[in-house]
Structure formats: structure tokens, C-alpha cells
Scaffold this motif. Structure first.
Motif, PDB file in Angstrom:
ATOM      1  N   VAL A 189       7.350  14.746  -9.203  1.00 52.66           N
ATOM      2  CA  VAL A 189       7.086  13.562  -8.384  1.00 52.66           C
ATOM      3  C   VAL A 189       6.631  14.023  -7.008  1.00 52.66           C
ATOM      4  CG1 VAL A 189       8.734  12.067  -9.584  1.00 52.66           C
ATOM      5  CG2 VAL A 189       9.490  13.452  -7.641  1.00 52.66           C
ATOM      6  N   PRO A 190       5.945  13.157  -6.239  1.00 55.81           N
ATOM      7  CA  PRO A 190       5.634  13.511  -4.850  1.00 55.81           C
ATOM      8  C   PRO A 190       6.927  13.732  -4.067  1.00 55.81           C
ATOM      9  CG  PRO A 190       4.347  11.613  -5.571  1.00 55.81           C
ATOM     10  CD  PRO A 190       5.370  11.857  -6.631  1.00 55.81           C
ATOM     11  N   CYS A 191       6.932  14.706  -3.189  1.00 54.65           N
ATOM     12  CA  CYS A 191       8.133  14.965  -2.393  1.00 54.65           C
ATOM     13  C   CYS A 191       8.407  13.836  -1.398  1.00 54.65           C
ATOM     14  CB  CYS A 191       8.003  16.290  -1.651  1.00 54.65           C
ATOM     15  SG  CYS A 191       8.008  17.738  -2.748  1.00 54.65           S
ATOM     16  N   VAL A 192       7.344  13.164  -0.936  1.00 57.11           N
ATOM     17  CA  VAL A 192       7.492  12.055   0.008  1.00 57.11           C
ATOM     18  C   VAL A 192       6.569  10.923  -0.414  1.00 57.11           C
ATOM     19  CG1 VAL A 192       7.311  11.303   2.411  1.00 57.11           C
ATOM     20  CG2 VAL A 192       8.025  13.643   1.892  1.00 57.11           C
ATOM     21  N   ASP A 244       0.858  -1.180   0.000  1.00 53.01           N
ATOM     22  CA  ASP A 244       0.000   0.000   0.000  1.00 53.01           C
ATOM     23  C   ASP A 244       0.898   1.234   0.000  1.00 53.01           C
ATOM     24  OD1 ASP A 244      -2.561  -1.153  -0.015  1.00 53.01           O
ATOM     25  OD2 ASP A 244      -2.423  -1.579   2.129  1.00 53.01           O
ATOM     26  N   ARG A 245       0.557   2.213  -0.844  1.00 50.47           N
ATOM     27  CA  ARG A 245       1.426   3.376  -1.036  1.00 50.47           C
ATOM     28  C   ARG A 245       0.707   4.664  -0.649  1.00 50.47           C
ATOM     29  NH1 ARG A 245       5.356   4.947  -6.092  1.00 50.47           N
ATOM     30  NH2 ARG A 245       5.513   7.197  -5.681  1.00 50.47           N
ATOM     31  N   TRP A 246       1.441   5.550   0.015  1.00 49.73           N
ATOM     32  CA  TRP A 246       0.993   6.905   0.299  1.00 49.73           C
ATOM     33  C   TRP A 246       1.944   7.899  -0.360  1.00 49.73           C
ATOM     34  CZ3 TRP A 246      -0.240   3.000   3.478  1.00 49.73           C
ATOM     35  CH2 TRP A 246      -1.500   3.005   4.095  1.00 49.73           C
ATOM     36  N   ASP A 247       1.398   8.956  -0.911  1.00 51.34           N
ATOM     37  CA  ASP A 247       2.185  10.032  -1.507  1.00 51.34           C
ATOM     38  C   ASP A 247       1.773  11.357  -0.881  1.00 51.34           C
ATOM     39  OD1 ASP A 247       3.569   8.386  -3.280  1.00 51.34           O
ATOM     40  OD2 ASP A 247       2.064   8.635  -4.869  1.00 51.34           O
ATOM     41  N   SER A 248       2.715  12.267  -0.791  1.00 48.34           N
ATOM     42  CA  SER A 248       2.379  13.622  -0.363  1.00 48.34           C
ATOM     43  C   SER A 248       1.737  14.365  -1.526  1.00 48.34           C
ATOM     44  CB  SER A 248       3.634  14.359   0.105  1.00 48.34           C
ATOM     45  OG  SER A 248       4.536  14.557  -0.972  1.00 48.34           O
ATOM     46  N   GLU A 249       0.773  15.217  -1.208  1.00 51.30           N
ATOM     47  CA  GLU A 249       0.189  16.040  -2.262  1.00 51.30           C
ATOM     48  C   GLU A 249       1.194  17.088  -2.752  1.00 51.30           C
ATOM     49  OE1 GLU A 249      -3.497  17.693  -0.964  1.00 51.30           O
ATOM     50  OE2 GLU A 249      -4.603  15.825  -1.267  1.00 51.30           O
ATOM     51  N   THR A 250       2.109  17.486  -1.872  1.00 51.46           N
ATOM     52  CA  THR A 250       3.157  18.414  -2.289  1.00 51.46           C
ATOM     53  C   THR A 250       4.097  17.710  -3.253  1.00 51.46           C
ATOM     54  OG1 THR A 250       3.052  19.507  -0.131  1.00 51.46           O
ATOM     55  CG2 THR A 250       4.996  19.921  -1.484  1.00 51.46           C
ATOM     56  N   GLN A 251       4.368  18.346  -4.363  1.00 49.50           N
ATOM     57  CA  GLN A 251       5.198  17.723  -5.388  1.00 49.50           C
ATOM     58  C   GLN A 251       6.501  18.490  -5.575  1.00 49.50           C
ATOM     59  OE1 GLN A 251       2.459  17.498  -8.760  1.00 49.50           O
ATOM     60  NE2 GLN A 251       2.110  15.338  -8.273  1.00 49.50           N
ATOM     61  N   CYS A 252       7.527  17.759  -6.020  1.00 49.79           N
ATOM     62  CA  CYS A 252       8.834  18.333  -6.294  1.00 49.79           C
ATOM     63  C   CYS A 252       9.155  18.141  -7.767  1.00 49.79           C
ATOM     64  CB  CYS A 252       9.907  17.666  -5.437  1.00 49.79           C
ATOM     65  SG  CYS A 252       9.752  17.970  -3.663  1.00 49.79           S
ATOM     66  N   ASN A 253       9.697  19.177  -8.371  1.00 46.41           N
ATOM     67  CA  ASN A 253      10.047  19.126  -9.792  1.00 46.41           C
ATOM     68  C   ASN A 253      11.552  18.916  -9.919  1.00 46.41           C
ATOM     69  OD1 ASN A 253      10.076  19.232 -12.538  1.00 46.41           O
ATOM     70  ND2 ASN A 253       9.329  21.329 -12.725  1.00 46.41           N
ATOM     71  N   LEU A 254      11.948  17.719 -10.327  1.00 44.04           N
ATOM     72  CA  LEU A 254      13.355  17.378 -10.465  1.00 44.04           C
ATOM     73  C   LEU A 254      13.781  17.667 -11.899  1.00 44.04           C
ATOM     74  CD1 LEU A 254      12.487  16.017  -7.822  1.00 44.04           C
ATOM     75  CD2 LEU A 254      14.024  14.141  -8.361  1.00 44.04           C
ATOM     76  N   ILE A 255      14.151  18.919 -12.144  1.00 43.43           N
ATOM     77  CA  ILE A 255      14.447  19.375 -13.507  1.00 43.43           C
ATOM     78  C   ILE A 255      15.827  18.937 -13.954  1.00 43.43           C
ATOM     79  CG2 ILE A 255      14.709  21.420 -14.963  1.00 43.43           C
ATOM     80  CD1 ILE A 255      12.742  22.865 -13.134  1.00 43.43           C
ATOM     81  N   ILE A 256      16.826  19.149 -13.098  1.00 48.00           N
ATOM     82  CA  ILE A 256      18.207  18.882 -13.496  1.00 48.00           C
ATOM     83  C   ILE A 256      18.409  17.418 -13.839  1.00 48.00           C
ATOM     84  CG2 ILE A 256      20.604  18.922 -12.690  1.00 48.00           C
ATOM     85  CD1 ILE A 256      19.924  21.358 -11.045  1.00 48.00           C
ATOM     86  N   SER A 257      17.841  16.518 -13.054  1.00 48.61           N
ATOM     87  CA  SER A 257      17.993  15.081 -13.313  1.00 48.61           C
ATOM     88  C   SER A 257      17.018  14.568 -14.364  1.00 48.61           C
ATOM     89  CB  SER A 257      17.793  14.299 -12.021  1.00 48.61           C
ATOM     90  OG  SER A 257      16.498  14.555 -11.484  1.00 48.61           O
TER      91      SER A 257
END
Length: 362
Positions: free
Chosen positions: A192-195, A174-187
Motif C-alpha cells: 500500500v502507499p505509505c502515506v 480527491d486522493r493523493w498517494d505517496s509513490e513510496t510503498q509499504c509492504n504490510l506482510i504480517i497483517s
């Protein structure tokens, strides 16, 4: 009658489905929690910088007991040596009325640096992060100290994201994701979800995997991080024997806090002879009673290519400290005999001060 009976069955079935649906939604949608007492072996990788961890065996074992304020991590360092960190509040064996007896103490067993520590171990109440593999969020409000905290602290916006297959373990979770997202531009990983957090699908809800993402700000020298931690073993129990410290650790291990408070911090440039100056000195941590309880401090000439005058300054006096006055500033007199640049190494003898994690020059 049959119509009424059939309608009653349909209504009861709909009520049952509704109740089960509400129960299931509440069961899987609750905010996830991480155990505060556990033993686990995990593997760490960085999807944004796979080269960053190459050459470092990333399997680590954590023993965590938050209620009793103690933690331990076993890992293999970059020299392929087995190293252990402890963080324990008021550890057994600390001398009375010393900083270690009333604070968290960090231990580094078989340290990477220095390679020849007394007893092959170090301890620190200041808890220098360079000695530790513990999480950075364990740093307290005082940035120079650490304390045992929960292994993971989840944001309030975690939401159930469905069933997820963990290929490294070959199991569904079972998976949980944070609604807050992070944008990994350089890589170029993207948004993606931050957590993210994955647990077993049975009633135990055993942690199986967690992910923490960090996107570097545009036009910065920072890097993206996509840290994935997979738990290959996890038990919600910890044995007392896991926190056994070296015998007589106070006198056997090196105290990484050993050092000197010196004022003025920088030497004064003097253009005339016959000028006197005072240097004020105190210790950063008390001498060890089991090793005599006294420390003598002196300034030893240590010339180099620039500070090369060995007879420009008369600094031959010594200062004596004991377990009662170790933090009381004392004065040593300096006499400048001629113009030049001199350099001294500050040396402590007795009470465990022969070991210096960092050398002090003046």
C-alpha cells in the motif's frame, strides 16, 4: 468559407480542451498541503491491528495554531475520563527567568497518572512523551523536548490518485498517494502507499482523511500499522479561548520536572566502617517563587526486604536550595557506621517539591 470557419472552430475547440486539460492536471496534481491553523474532530483506527485500539474511545479534538506556537488536544483516556493536553511556547503565567518562560511547556489536565496530581493538572518543560497525545514527529532534535509543528508533513513524492469515496463520511474526495510503498506482510494487507491524503472536491480542499502505513521488518518483533484518521469536523480557524490555562497554574499544578541530579548515581559498596563519602545534589528545576522559593532536600530511610539496614549509614544532613542556586551542586556528607545495605528516599520540601512525578531512591 464554411469549411474554413468549421476548421477554425475545431482548432479553437481543441485549444480550449488542451488549456482546460492542462489547468485541471495542474490543479489536482499539485503537492497537497495541510492547514497550519485549524480546529478538527477526528476518529483514529488501525486497520493492521484493529484490536490494538479496542476499549480506547478514539474521537479526539485538535486545536492547532502553528504560527503562534500553541496546540491543544481533547481526548477520552482508557479510564473513560476526559483529558486535555496543551503545548504552548512561553505560556502566560510562567514565572520570570524560569524554564517555562522561555521554552515550550506541556500541560496535562485531568491526568490519567498520577490519579491525584495537585490541582488535577501537571506541567513539564522537558515534555515527557508519556504525558502527551501529540504526534511523535513533534519531538525536537533534543529528544527530551517537543515543539509545535505542522500536523502532517507530506513526502515529496505525493501524486494525485483520482477520486475516492470515504464510506465513513459518505462523500467523494480527491486522493493523493505517496509513490513510496509499504509492504504490510504480517497483517496480510499487502503493498500500500505509505502515506495517503484525501480532501474535499470543492475549492476549500478541506482535509477529510489521511492514512499512514508502516510495515514491520521481517523477523522482527515490530508490528504492522495502518493508521486511518477520518476528520468528522474541520474548520480552518481556532479561537484564542481554546488555549485558556488553569488559573495560577504554576503553583496550582504539579511540576512533572521536579527531581534531583545526584552523583554518584549508584551507591558504593563499602566493606569497612568509618568510611566517608560525599553525595553531590542539585535540583532539576527551580523552586516556585509563589510557594516560597526555597526547597530543602533530605534523605529519608526507606528499607525494603534487601536494603534493610537502618543504622548502617549516617545520612541525616539537609541541603537548602533557592531560586538563585537551585542548579548549583551541593555536598552532603555520608558516614558508614557498619557493614550492610541501606536504602533512602530523596525528599524535597517547599517550593512545590512536595510533588514528585517519579520518586528518587538512593
Amino acid at each position: 468559407i464554411n469549411a474554413e470557419y468549421g476548421g477554425s472552430k475545431m482548432k479553437s475547440a481543441r485549444h480550449l480542451i488542451l488549456v482546460l486539460s492542462v489547468y485541471f492536471t495542474c490543479f489536482v496534481s499539485a503537492q497537497p498541503t495541510f492547514p497550519t491553523v485549524f480546529t478538527a474532530t477526528y476518529n483514529l483506527s488501525d486497520g493492521a491491528q484493529p484490536w490494538n485500539l479496542q476499549g480506547f474511545p478514539q474521537f479526539q479534538t485538535i486545536f492547532l495554531d502553528v504560527p503562534n506556537k500553541r496546540a491543544r488536544i481533547d481526548f477520552t483516556n482508557y479510564l473513560h475520563k476526559n483529558e486535555t493536553n496543551f503545548l504552548i511556547f512561553a505560556p502566560s503565567g510562567a514565572e520570570p527567568d524560569t524554564p517555562a518562560s522561555v521554552n515550550y511547556t506541556l500541560f496535562d489536565i485531568h491526568p490519567t497518572y498520577p490519579s491525584k496530581a495537585p490541582g488535577d493538572c501537571l506541567y513539564s518543560v522537558i515534555s515527557d512523551m508519556t504525558l502527551s497525545e501529540f504526534p511523535r514527529h513533534w519531538i525536537s532534535d533534543n529528544k527530551y523536548r517537543m515543539q509545535v509543528k505542522p500536523w502532517m508533513i507530506f513526502p515529496d513524492d505525493m501524486r494525485y490518485a483520482g477520486v475516492y469515496f470515504i464510506s465513513e463520511l459518505g462523500v467523494w474526495s480527491d486522493r493523493w498517494d505517496s509513490e513510496t510503498q509499504c509492504n504490510l506482510i504480517i497483517s496480510r494487507i499487502g503493498v500500500v502507499p505509505c502515506v495517503s491524503f484525501m480532501v474535499s472536491r470543492d475549492a476549500s480542499k478541506t482535509p477529510l482523511m489521511d492514512i499512514r502505513a508502516h510495515g514491520a521488518p521481517p523477523h522482527s518483533f515490530d508490528s504492522d500499522h495502518y493508521l486511518v484518521r477520518v476528520y468528522h469536523q474541520f474548520e480552518k480557524i481556532v479561537q484564542d479561548s481554546a488555549f485558556t490555562l488553569p488559573d495560577s497554574w504554576v503553583e496550582r499544578c504539579g511540576n512533572a520536572d521536579n527531581g534531583f541530579n545526584i552523583w554518584p548515581q549508584f551507591a558504593t559498596t563499602v566493606y569497612t566502617t568509618g568510611f566517608d563519602q560525599k553525595i553531590i545534589v542539585s535540583l532539576t528545576t527551580p523552586p516556585i517563587r509563589a510557594l516560597g522559593g526555597n526547597t530543602t532536600v533530605r534523605f529519608m530511610p526507606k528499607p525494603n526486604s534487601f536494603y534493610n539496614c537502618t543504622d548502617c549509614v549516617d545520612l541525616a544532613g539537609t541541603l537548602n536550595f533557592d531560586v538563585d542556586d537551585w542548579d548549583t551542586p551541593k555536598v552532603i556528607q555520608v558516614e558508614f557506621t557498619k557493614f550492610g545495605c541501606s536504602r533512602f528516599l530523596v525528599v524535597g520540601v517547599g517550593g512545590g517539591y512536595e510533588f514528585q512525578y517519579s520518586q528518587y531512591h538512593y
